[in-house]
Design a protein around this motif. Structure first.
Motif, PDB file in Angstrom:
ATOM      1  N   ALA A  93      79.331  17.420  60.247  1.00 42.65           N
ATOM      2  CA  ALA A  93      77.917  17.762  60.422  1.00 42.65           C
ATOM      3  C   ALA A  93      77.528  18.929  59.527  1.00 42.65           C
ATOM      4  O   ALA A  93      78.355  19.792  59.219  1.00 42.65           O
ATOM      5  CB  ALA A  93      77.639  18.121  61.881  1.00 42.65           C
ATOM      6  N   VAL A  94      76.259  18.944  59.135  1.00 39.85           N
ATOM      7  CA  VAL A  94      75.676  20.086  58.439  1.00 39.85           C
ATOM      8  C   VAL A  94      74.574  20.606  59.348  1.00 39.85           C
ATOM      9  O   VAL A  94      73.615  19.889  59.662  1.00 39.85           O
ATOM     10  CB  VAL A  94      75.097  19.704  57.059  1.00 39.85           C
ATOM     11  N   LEU A  95      74.747  21.848  59.790  1.00 39.87           N
ATOM     12  CA  LEU A  95      73.842  22.443  60.774  1.00 39.87           C
ATOM     13  C   LEU A  95      73.136  23.661  60.198  1.00 39.87           C
ATOM     14  O   LEU A  95      73.551  24.226  59.191  1.00 39.87           O
ATOM     15  CB  LEU A  95      74.633  22.824  62.031  1.00 39.87           C
ATOM     16  N   LYS A  96      72.076  24.079  60.873  1.00 41.62           N
ATOM     17  CA  LYS A  96      71.246  25.202  60.428  1.00 41.62           C
ATOM     18  C   LYS A  96      71.954  26.531  60.652  1.00 41.62           C
ATOM     19  O   LYS A  96      72.277  26.900  61.772  1.00 41.62           O
ATOM     20  CB  LYS A  96      69.901  25.182  61.172  1.00 41.62           C
ATOM     21  N   PHE A  97      72.176  27.244  59.586  1.00 43.60           N
ATOM     22  CA  PHE A  97      72.804  28.556  59.600  1.00 43.60           C
ATOM     23  C   PHE A  97      72.012  29.538  60.464  1.00 43.60           C
ATOM     24  O   PHE A  97      70.780  29.517  60.459  1.00 43.60           O
ATOM     25  CB  PHE A  97      72.883  29.059  58.155  1.00 43.60           C
ATOM     26  N   ARG A  98      72.693  30.340  61.246  1.00 41.57           N
ATOM     27  CA  ARG A  98      72.157  31.454  62.038  1.00 41.57           C
ATOM     28  C   ARG A  98      71.443  31.052  63.325  1.00 41.57           C
ATOM     29  O   ARG A  98      71.084  31.891  64.124  1.00 41.57           O
ATOM     30  CB  ARG A  98      71.219  32.333  61.208  1.00 41.57           C
ATOM     31  N   SER A  99      71.197  29.801  63.528  1.00 41.86           N
ATOM     32  CA  SER A  99      70.469  29.336  64.707  1.00 41.86           C
ATOM     33  C   SER A  99      71.282  29.570  65.979  1.00 41.86           C
ATOM     34  O   SER A  99      72.488  29.368  65.983  1.00 41.86           O
ATOM     35  CB  SER A  99      70.190  27.836  64.547  1.00 41.86           C
ATOM     36  N   PRO A 100      70.617  29.952  67.086  1.00 40.17           N
ATOM     37  CA  PRO A 100      71.339  30.094  68.350  1.00 40.17           C
ATOM     38  C   PRO A 100      71.837  28.753  68.881  1.00 40.17           C
ATOM     39  O   PRO A 100      72.671  28.700  69.778  1.00 40.17           O
ATOM     40  CB  PRO A 100      70.318  30.718  69.303  1.00 40.17           C
ATOM     41  N   SER A 101      71.360  27.679  68.300  1.00 42.07           N
ATOM     42  CA  SER A 101      71.803  26.351  68.673  1.00 42.07           C
ATOM     43  C   SER A 101      72.823  25.830  67.666  1.00 42.07           C
ATOM     44  O   SER A 101      73.940  25.483  68.013  1.00 42.07           O
ATOM     45  CB  SER A 101      70.591  25.418  68.733  1.00 42.07           C
ATOM     46  N   CYS A 102      72.445  25.777  66.416  1.00 38.87           N
ATOM     47  CA  CYS A 102      73.250  25.145  65.373  1.00 38.87           C
ATOM     48  C   CYS A 102      74.053  26.120  64.531  1.00 38.87           C
ATOM     49  O   CYS A 102      74.838  25.695  63.691  1.00 38.87           O
ATOM     50  CB  CYS A 102      72.332  24.335  64.452  1.00 38.87           C
ATOM     51  N   GLY A 103      73.864  27.395  64.710  1.00 42.85           N
ATOM     52  CA  GLY A 103      74.531  28.383  63.873  1.00 42.85           C
ATOM     53  C   GLY A 103      76.046  28.283  63.918  1.00 42.85           C
ATOM     54  O   GLY A 103      76.639  28.228  64.981  1.00 42.85           O
ATOM     55  N   CYS A 104      76.638  28.251  62.754  1.00 46.16           N
ATOM     56  CA  CYS A 104      78.093  28.322  62.637  1.00 46.16           C
ATOM     57  C   CYS A 104      78.367  29.339  61.538  1.00 46.16           C
ATOM     58  O   CYS A 104      77.538  29.545  60.666  1.00 46.16           O
ATOM     59  CB  CYS A 104      78.699  26.959  62.318  1.00 46.16           C
ATOM     60  N   ASP A 105      79.486  29.988  61.612  1.00 47.36           N
ATOM     61  CA  ASP A 105      79.832  30.963  60.591  1.00 47.36           C
ATOM     62  C   ASP A 105      78.863  32.142  60.605  1.00 47.36           C
ATOM     63  O   ASP A 105      78.531  32.701  59.578  1.00 47.36           O
ATOM     64  CB  ASP A 105      79.862  30.289  59.217  1.00 47.36           C
TER      65      ASP A 105
ATOM     66  N   ILE B 247      70.352  41.120  62.128  1.00 46.21           N
ATOM     67  CA  ILE B 247      71.740  41.529  61.892  1.00 46.21           C
ATOM     68  C   ILE B 247      72.648  40.361  62.277  1.00 46.21           C
ATOM     69  O   ILE B 247      72.590  39.871  63.406  1.00 46.21           O
ATOM     70  CB  ILE B 247      72.094  42.789  62.710  1.00 46.21           C
ATOM     71  N   LEU B 248      73.469  39.938  61.315  1.00 44.17           N
ATOM     72  CA  LEU B 248      74.388  38.830  61.562  1.00 44.17           C
ATOM     73  C   LEU B 248      75.702  39.339  62.149  1.00 44.17           C
ATOM     74  O   LEU B 248      76.188  40.401  61.770  1.00 44.17           O
ATOM     75  CB  LEU B 248      74.696  38.085  60.268  1.00 44.17           C
ATOM     76  N   VAL B 249      76.244  38.562  63.071  1.00 39.34           N
ATOM     77  CA  VAL B 249      77.555  38.840  63.655  1.00 39.34           C
ATOM     78  C   VAL B 249      78.348  37.538  63.656  1.00 39.34           C
ATOM     79  O   VAL B 249      77.793  36.456  63.494  1.00 39.34           O
ATOM     80  CB  VAL B 249      77.440  39.399  65.096  1.00 39.34           C
ATOM     81  N   GLU B 250      79.654  37.660  63.847  1.00 32.12           N
ATOM     82  CA  GLU B 250      80.466  36.464  63.991  1.00 32.12           C
ATOM     83  C   GLU B 250      80.038  35.738  65.251  1.00 32.12           C
ATOM     84  O   GLU B 250      79.693  36.365  66.246  1.00 32.12           O
ATOM     85  CB  GLU B 250      81.944  36.835  64.098  1.00 32.12           C
ATOM     86  N   GLY B 251      80.061  34.446  65.195  1.00 31.31           N
ATOM     87  CA  GLY B 251      79.711  33.670  66.372  1.00 31.31           C
ATOM     88  C   GLY B 251      79.175  32.313  65.994  1.00 31.31           C
ATOM     89  O   GLY B 251      78.979  31.999  64.820  1.00 31.31           O
ATOM     90  N   GLN B 252      78.957  31.522  67.030  1.00 30.36           N
ATOM     91  CA  GLN B 252      78.462  30.166  66.855  1.00 30.36           C
ATOM     92  C   GLN B 252      77.325  29.919  67.835  1.00 30.36           C
ATOM     93  O   GLN B 252      77.312  30.467  68.938  1.00 30.36           O
ATOM     94  CB  GLN B 252      79.563  29.152  67.149  1.00 30.36           C
ATOM     95  N   GLY B 253      76.429  29.032  67.427  1.00 25.90           N
ATOM     96  CA  GLY B 253      75.401  28.586  68.333  1.00 25.90           C
ATOM     97  C   GLY B 253      75.984  27.637  69.373  1.00 25.90           C
ATOM     98  O   GLY B 253      77.106  27.142  69.229  1.00 25.90           O
TER      99      GLY B 253
END
Length: 163
Positions: free
Chosen positions: A93-105, A115-121
């Motif tokens: 899958a290709v998901l939307k960066f930074r999203s609380p739903s789709c964010g990965c990396d 402010i970006l932190v490590e985590g996933q949606g």
């Protein structure tokens, strides 16, 4: 099949009612090999909607910029979206960066200060738990190499067992 955040295909479903069209993904969609999802809309959130961020991971709490708890909508949408992916045998899958739903990396830190932190949606985490390889829209080159379509966007995968 390939799963893709609907906003990356040109669908105006982001929180601000816009999209983040990625032409390479739209080509694959037009070939009929993409399963599009917007977990936030599947969870009942409107377009447009207030921006939301993950405030806490344990226990999970997702709030809008106006402190409205939208955790249930995000969880419900992620559950519906993963069901669609699994029913359609999505392997990548290709998901939307930074999203609380789709964010990965990386996701936003919950302070609405960009402010970006490590985590996933929520949805990205479900995808990875189900063994779906996840990329975000800033990793299109890596994604195309992964599915072996980096030289051209033909009508077939060079190795169909890779997806």
């Amino acid at each position: 099949m390939i799963g893709v955040s609907f906003c990356l295909l040109g669908e105006n479903c982001t929180y601000n009612g816009k999209n983040h069209l990625i032409n390479e993904l739209k080509i694959l969609y037009d070939q009929g090999i993409v399963v599009p999802v917007c977990p936030e809309v599947l969870g009942g959130l409107s377009i447009p909607r207030d921006p939301a961020e993950i405030i806490s991971d344990d226990p999970l709490l997702i709030q809008t910029i106006h402190n409205q708890d939208v955790t249930n909508e995000y969880v419900l949408g992620a559950q519906k979206a993963i069901k669609l992916f699994l029913e359609n045998n999505v392997k990548v899958a290709v998901l939307k960066f930074r999203s609380p739903s789709c964010g990965c990396d990386g996701i936003y830190d919950g302070t609405f200060s960009h402010i970006l932190v490590e985590g996933q949606g929520v949805f990205a985490k479900l995808c990875q738990q189900e063994g779906i390889k996840v990329f975000h829209e800033n990793q299109i080159e890596e994604f195309l190499k992964y599915i072996r379509k980096d030289e051209e966007y033909g009508t077939y995968f060079k190795d169909s067992t890779s997806i």
